[in-house]
Design a protein around this motif. Structure first.
Motif, PDB file in Angstrom:
ATOM      1  N   GLU A 113     -10.596  -1.383   2.792  1.00 22.17           N
ATOM      2  CA  GLU A 113     -10.746  -2.005   1.482  1.00 22.17           C
ATOM      3  C   GLU A 113     -10.944  -0.932   0.408  1.00 22.17           C
ATOM      4  O   GLU A 113     -11.429   0.170   0.684  1.00 22.17           O
ATOM      5  N   ARG A 114     -10.568  -1.278  -0.827  1.00 18.78           N
ATOM      6  CA  ARG A 114     -10.688  -0.307  -1.916  1.00 18.78           C
ATOM      7  C   ARG A 114     -10.858  -1.042  -3.246  1.00 18.78           C
ATOM      8  O   ARG A 114     -10.170  -2.020  -3.528  1.00 18.78           O
ATOM      9  N   ASP A 145     -10.063  -5.369  -2.100  1.00 19.18           N
ATOM     10  CA  ASP A 145     -11.276  -5.488  -1.295  1.00 19.18           C
ATOM     11  C   ASP A 145     -11.275  -6.811  -0.547  1.00 19.18           C
ATOM     12  O   ASP A 145     -12.223  -7.587  -0.606  1.00 19.18           O
ATOM     13  N   GLU A 165       0.830  -1.206   0.000  1.00 18.64           N
ATOM     14  CA  GLU A 165       0.000   0.000   0.000  1.00 18.64           C
ATOM     15  C   GLU A 165       0.866   1.258   0.000  1.00 18.64           C
ATOM     16  O   GLU A 165       0.566   2.236  -0.702  1.00 18.64           O
ATOM     17  N   GLU A 182     -10.997   0.351  -7.270  1.00 20.78           N
ATOM     18  CA  GLU A 182     -10.860   1.578  -8.046  1.00 20.78           C
ATOM     19  C   GLU A 182     -10.367   1.278  -9.457  1.00 20.78           C
ATOM     20  O   GLU A 182      -9.399   0.527  -9.639  1.00 20.78           O
TER      21      GLU A 182
END
Length: 428
Positions: free
Chosen positions: A202-203, A191, A167, A205
């Protein structure tokens, strides 16, 4: 203005003016690229795993943290005697407090590092013998990039960042993908529950380009539609590619039951291999709807495939009472084991579902049974399946052991990378 004490750029000391950016071989060099004498000091006697080049550093092995590293920031790993051991990503909220980027003291963690490592990992896949345009290009620790998963579906890249270190370098990872695959669309699917253990939200995109609702891929002569935005994992179970091929080769003339079928991959491989008919069983109606679309996409007759939506355990027990039988059964359940504490409960689940399958198999039939739980050891899984056969009054022999496809490699020093195990069993 002189650089603050302890601030060292990648190559020597350079002046730093606030958030000023420099460039290194065409890449922006920012404050995050600076090493600030951040260190993990390993407790005496706990260096052995690092000498074996295992990439995980558990919190119990850390004697001290020097400096004030932020979550995901790069730290040098030193022994009690000051010996340099590795360079790792720091994760203060995880039981795995450090994940090693490199064991080479001369290798710096910067934008070029990720461009180089991702490029090398993708290049290794070019030598694989596979008839598919969907591959895993980066397999986290096993490709020297802890926390990064990268899959390619035709011309769509889907990546996951699972750790604080991955990250932290998100922008550099995306830049590397844009450089290496300039024509591909890029989607992030971070996610996953494991991010919570790293203190991350969570993401999902769309990072670059147009992400289609469904991406069509080809695998061993089968066409498949993949939901990369909301499907399981990054959209599809690429790790089961070789096992689907094995099912197809064993399915000629068979009546096939595919349990936990998702979008029908195993069943479609069976139809491609000449199966008489296939029953796709899953708890998700949308997944089964996509299985039907996949059937039609491949030109298989509607009557060749039946879908059943519901709980596999309940339905299998009901079919046993009805005396229903099949020639070939596939059991590919979701991960039952998420911790050592859940291992006993998971073992009961695996035994239950395999017991049902043995009752439903005709003499001479084949069972393809799998566990994707890394904590479930091969020997224990075989014992569970053997006990299920014994209780069902069945006799079977292992025809083949199955594992994750070649694009999901396992580093020699990282046995935890071997998570998928399967057995092809012939019953008498």
């Amino acid at each position: 203005m002189d650089a603050p004490v302890g601030l060292t750029y990648v190559f020597g000391r350079l002046p730093v003016h606030g958030a000023q950016e420099l460039t290194l071989r065409g890449f922006p060099l920012r404050i995050k690229d600076i090493i600030v004498d951040q260190q993990l000091i390993i407790a005496a006697g706990r260096e052995k795993s690092l000498f074996r080049r295992h990439p995980w550093i558990f919190s119990g092995a850390v004697a001290a943290v020097k400096g004030r590293p932020k979550s995901g920031q790069t730290v040098d790993v030193l022994g009690q005697n000051g010996q340099w051991l590795a360079r790792a990503a720091f994760s203060p909220k995880s039981q795995i407090q450090g994940r090693v980027w490199t064991f080479d003291a001369d290798e710096r963690i910067d934008a070029e590092f990720f461009l180089r490592r991702i490029g090398q990992s993708a290049a290794r896949r070019r030598s694989l013998e596979t008839e598919s345009d969907a591959l895993r290009l980066v397999q986290s620790e096993s490709d020297g990039l802890p926390g990064l998963i990268l899959d390619r579906y035709a011309a769509v890249l889907v990546f996951q960042l699972l750790t604080a270190g991955a990250e932290f370098w998100r922008a550099e990872i995306i830049a590397a993908l844009r450089t290496l695959f300039p024509d591909d669309a890029i989607l992030e699917r971070s996610d996953v529950d494991v991010r919570a253990k790293e203190g991350l939200a969570e993401r999902i995109e769309a990072v670059h380009g147009e992400i289609p609702e469904l991406v069509e891929i080809r695998e061993n002569g089968v066409r498949l539609l993949v939901d990369v935005r909301s499907g399981h994992k990054t959209g599809f179970y690429l790790d089961q590619r070789d096992s689907r091929l094995a099912v197809g080769r064993a399915a000629a003339g068979a009546e096939v039951l595919n349990c936990f079928s998702y979008t029908g991959g195993f069943g479609l491989a069976a139809l491609r291999g000449g199966a008489k008919n296939v029953t796709q069983l899953d708890a998700s109606a949308p997944a089964l709807d996509l299985a039907v679309r996949n059937r039609d996409l491949n030109g298989f007759a509607p009557e060749s495939m039946t879908t059943v939506c519901g709980d596999a355990f309940q339905i299998l027990r009901a079919w046993r009472k009805e005396g229903r039988t099949f020639d070939l059964i596939v059991l590919d359940p979701p991960k039952f084991v998420d911790s050592k504490a859940s291992l006993t409960r998971a073992a009961r689940g695996y035994k239950d579902v395999n017991l049902c399958a043995f009752h439903l198999l005709r003499p001479g039939g084949r069972l393809f049974t799998f566990s994707c739980s890394g904590l479930m050891e091969d020997a224990l899984f075989q014992k569970i399946v053997a006990d299920a056969a014994l209780d069902a009054g069945s006799t079977g022999r292992i025809v083949r052991r199955l594992t994750q496809a070649q694009d999901h490699p396992v580093a020699l020093a990282f046995p935890e990378g071997a998570y998928l195990k399967g057995l092809e069993i012939e019953v008498e």
